[in-house]
Design a protein around this motif. Structure first.
Motif, PDB file in Angstrom:
ATOM      1  N   TYR A 125       0.870  -1.192   0.000  1.00 30.15           N
ATOM      2  CA  TYR A 125       0.000   0.000   0.000  1.00 30.15           C
ATOM      3  C   TYR A 125       0.899   1.233   0.000  1.00 30.15           C
ATOM      4  O   TYR A 125       0.730   2.153   0.786  1.00 30.15           O
ATOM      5  CB  TYR A 125      -0.870  -0.060   1.269  1.00 30.15           C
ATOM      6  CG  TYR A 125      -2.124   0.783   1.269  1.00 30.15           C
ATOM      7  CD1 TYR A 125      -2.979   0.841   0.183  1.00 30.15           C
ATOM      8  CD2 TYR A 125      -2.471   1.499   2.414  1.00 30.15           C
ATOM      9  CE1 TYR A 125      -4.150   1.580   0.226  1.00 30.15           C
ATOM     10  CE2 TYR A 125      -3.633   2.246   2.476  1.00 30.15           C
ATOM     11  CZ  TYR A 125      -4.464   2.279   1.369  1.00 30.15           C
ATOM     12  OH  TYR A 125      -5.635   3.021   1.417  1.00 30.15           O
ATOM     13  N   TYR A 155      -0.580  -6.962   2.546  1.00 31.77           N
ATOM     14  CA  TYR A 155      -1.362  -8.153   2.879  1.00 31.77           C
ATOM     15  C   TYR A 155      -0.974  -9.257   1.899  1.00 31.77           C
ATOM     16  O   TYR A 155      -0.476  -8.997   0.799  1.00 31.77           O
ATOM     17  CB  TYR A 155      -2.868  -7.879   2.810  1.00 31.77           C
ATOM     18  CG  TYR A 155      -3.404  -7.707   1.403  1.00 31.77           C
ATOM     19  CD1 TYR A 155      -3.937  -8.792   0.704  1.00 31.77           C
ATOM     20  CD2 TYR A 155      -3.364  -6.471   0.771  1.00 31.77           C
ATOM     21  CE1 TYR A 155      -4.420  -8.627  -0.594  1.00 31.77           C
ATOM     22  CE2 TYR A 155      -3.844  -6.310  -0.516  1.00 31.77           C
ATOM     23  CZ  TYR A 155      -4.369  -7.398  -1.189  1.00 31.77           C
ATOM     24  OH  TYR A 155      -4.839  -7.244  -2.471  1.00 31.77           O
ATOM     25  N   GLN A 236     -15.345  -5.300  -0.675  1.00 25.85           N
ATOM     26  CA  GLN A 236     -14.284  -4.867   0.229  1.00 25.85           C
ATOM     27  C   GLN A 236     -14.843  -4.066   1.405  1.00 25.85           C
ATOM     28  O   GLN A 236     -14.396  -4.230   2.550  1.00 25.85           O
ATOM     29  CB  GLN A 236     -13.268  -4.035  -0.549  1.00 25.85           C
ATOM     30  CG  GLN A 236     -11.997  -3.713   0.206  1.00 25.85           C
ATOM     31  CD  GLN A 236     -10.960  -3.032  -0.674  1.00 25.85           C
ATOM     32  OE1 GLN A 236     -11.178  -2.808  -1.863  1.00 25.85           O
ATOM     33  NE2 GLN A 236      -9.823  -2.709  -0.104  1.00 25.85           N
ATOM     34  N   TYR A 240     -13.738  -6.174   4.777  1.00 26.93           N
ATOM     35  CA  TYR A 240     -12.317  -5.940   5.086  1.00 26.93           C
ATOM     36  C   TYR A 240     -12.031  -5.797   6.565  1.00 26.93           C
ATOM     37  O   TYR A 240     -10.881  -5.970   6.994  1.00 26.93           O
ATOM     38  CB  TYR A 240     -11.798  -4.711   4.334  1.00 26.93           C
ATOM     39  CG  TYR A 240     -12.056  -3.374   4.979  1.00 26.93           C
ATOM     40  CD1 TYR A 240     -11.051  -2.724   5.692  1.00 26.93           C
ATOM     41  CD2 TYR A 240     -13.294  -2.750   4.864  1.00 26.93           C
ATOM     42  CE1 TYR A 240     -11.279  -1.491   6.276  1.00 26.93           C
ATOM     43  CE2 TYR A 240     -13.527  -1.524   5.440  1.00 26.93           C
ATOM     44  CZ  TYR A 240     -12.529  -0.894   6.148  1.00 26.93           C
ATOM     45  OH  TYR A 240     -12.768   0.319   6.733  1.00 26.93           O
ATOM     46  N   GLN A 241     -12.998  -5.474   7.401  1.00 23.41           N
ATOM     47  CA  GLN A 241     -12.740  -5.363   8.832  1.00 23.41           C
ATOM     48  C   GLN A 241     -13.086  -6.687   9.511  1.00 23.41           C
ATOM     49  O   GLN A 241     -14.169  -7.222   9.259  1.00 23.41           O
ATOM     50  CB  GLN A 241     -13.555  -4.223   9.432  1.00 23.41           C
ATOM     51  CG  GLN A 241     -13.236  -2.858   8.828  1.00 23.41           C
ATOM     52  CD  GLN A 241     -13.957  -1.728   9.528  1.00 23.41           C
ATOM     53  OE1 GLN A 241     -13.790  -1.532  10.719  1.00 23.41           O
ATOM     54  NE2 GLN A 241     -14.755  -0.997   8.784  1.00 23.41           N
ATOM     55  N   GLY A 244      -8.876  -7.347   6.642  1.00 21.30           N
ATOM     56  CA  GLY A 244      -8.404  -6.818   5.370  1.00 21.30           C
ATOM     57  C   GLY A 244      -9.022  -7.514   4.173  1.00 21.30           C
ATOM     58  O   GLY A 244      -9.984  -8.266   4.289  1.00 21.30           O
ATOM     59  N   PRO A 245      -8.468  -7.285   2.971  1.00 21.10           N
ATOM     60  CA  PRO A 245      -9.072  -7.781   1.730  1.00 21.10           C
ATOM     61  C   PRO A 245      -9.126  -9.305   1.667  1.00 21.10           C
ATOM     62  O   PRO A 245      -8.238  -9.999   2.147  1.00 21.10           O
ATOM     63  CB  PRO A 245      -8.130  -7.249   0.645  1.00 21.10           C
ATOM     64  CG  PRO A 245      -7.403  -6.116   1.273  1.00 21.10           C
ATOM     65  CD  PRO A 245      -7.270  -6.481   2.716  1.00 21.10           C
TER      66      PRO A 245
END
Length: 423
Positions: A125, A155, A236, A240-241, A244-245
């Motif tokens: 990222y 990730y 997403q 994602y929480q 993550g993805p």
């Protein structure tokens, strides 16, 4: 860093005439790939202009000194450099025309594959402008989380679904939940997006439990490609929480299939941009003076879109974005060093993604999530169609161009995919 030598001479030309002045593959580039000539099995090859040349056939004919496989080229920097030197001489010296030309094939007649079996894939990222823009959509007053400027965020992605340029992208299905809904639903993504990234091929790698020092990181980078980390933004947002993805990313990633080597990119090194005043200095294990002096790349990046209707009207692709690789907050060496800093073993042929490389202006955004401001600002195309996210039939193309005064420019080849309906 890799030295500049006679293989970079801008005056050097090739007896393969299409290479001279070629936008991507002049003789100064010589990227490696895995190619099937007509009716033949895949083999290691080099791209030269509008052609490819069969490395294994050259070895069998006695025109090359070293046994060659792409796995060996990735794992062995000395072999990678030796093959480049030999190919530069072979393709520039007209004395080799008669003996080498039988192993030349038109690229349009060949099938290009992934260059190697990818053991592991990690996506970072590192594009700070992307991180800020996306963060503002969800946290307008605090777009960057506290860790971003201290640690390269990444990730582990899915290696099995990485595909070479040109393979269609099937619209994924997954769970979404509307903001006003009590329960999620399952179905095709309605917010399918692209991400403009560089891919980084890992070279020799490290033994489990043995970190890679920042001063040695460059020796473990075997090459670069373009990478499109297709993203289902609606999945997403729901999934994602806290981890993550997942399904929002793992359905497919597209790469340009040619390995552009560190040697080819030696003239296009830049100093890493200085961090703004007040930003923290990276911890010592992530800081190298040589890396800061030449760890960035002078690459112009472009994303274009061509819809099914545009193709029907014979309209050219529309430029969605123009960005530059220098907009990364972390260098590639820092990404690799951090990845291995806990003793994680990187292996030849592993692939790292840089994360979306957006620039500071709206026309340099590296995703439709940014360009359309989360779907609020549609893009109007030359066909009078509009897009907030990708629709079935859309073709998305990533391209890169390396430029520096006094050197021949080169590129990476296309990284493209057409969206097919969900199955």
């Amino acid at each position: 860093m890799t030295a500049i030598d006679n293989t970079h001479d801008p005056k050097q030309t090739s007896w393969v005439s299409s290479a001279n002045g070629h936008a991507d593959f002049p003789i100064q580039n010589l990227p490696y790939g895995l190619v099937s000539p007509p009716n033949e099995a895949p083999r290691a090859a080099v791209a030269i202009g509008e052609s490819i040349i069969d490395l294994q056939a050259l070895v069998a004919a006695g025109l090359m000194h070293d046994p060659i496989t792409l796995d060996a080229i990735l794992a062995t920097p000395a072999l990678r450099k030796s093959v480049r030197t030999q190919m530069s001489r072979l393709l520039s010296d007209e004395r080799y025309i008669d003996t080498a030309q039988p192993y030349l094939h038109a690229a349009s007649d060949c099938t290009v594959h992934l260059p190697t079996r990818i053991g592991d894939y990690t996506d970072f990222y590192a594009g700070i402008h992307h991180a800020v823009s996306v963060g503002k959509l969800f946290r307008p007053d605090n777009p960057l989380l506290p860790n971003y400027k201290h640690v390269p965020i990444g990730y582990h992605g899915r290696a099995s679904s990485i595909r070479p340029s040109g393979e269609p992208v099937v619209r994924p299905k997954g769970q979404t939940r509307a903001p006003d809904a009590e329960s999620p639903v399952f179905g095709p993504s309605k917010r399918l997006d692209f991400e403009l990234e560089l891919g980084v091929w890992v070279g020799p790698g490290n033994a489990l439990g043995t970190p890679i020092d920042i001063a040695d990181a460059a020796t473990h980078i075997a090459g670069f490609c373009l990478l499109n980390d297709w993203s289902a933004r609606d999945f997403q947002a729901w999934e994602y929480q806290p981890l993550g993805p997942f399904l929002a990313k793992n359905f497919m990633t597209t790469i340009s299939p040619w390995i552009v080597t560190p040697e080819a990119l030696a003239p296009f090194r830049l100093a890493q941009p200085a961090r703004p005043d007040g930003d923290p200095r990276p911890l010592p294990y992530l800081w190298g003076d040589a890396d800061q002096a030449s760890g960035a790349l002078n690459l112009k990046l472009e994303v274009t879109l061509r819809t099914q209707e545009m193709r029907a009207q014979n309209l050219p692709a529309y430029a969605l974005s123009h960005s530059e690789a220098r907009h990364m907050y972390w260098t590639v060496a820092q990404l690799l060093t951090h990845h291995a800093s806990n003793g994680c073993n990187l292996q030849p042929g592993d692939l790292l993604g840089t994360g979306t490389i957006s620039g500071p202006t709206p026309d340099s955004a590296g995703s439709l999530l940014e360009i359309s401001e989360g779907g609020k600002k549609p893009v109007t195309l030359p066909s009078n169609e509009t897009r907030t996210f990708l629709e079935d039939g859309d073709e998305l193309i990533l391209r890169a161009n390396a430029e520096a005064d006094g050197f021949a420019s080169l590129g990476f080849g296309d990284c493209r995919g057409v969206i097919l309906p969900a199955r």
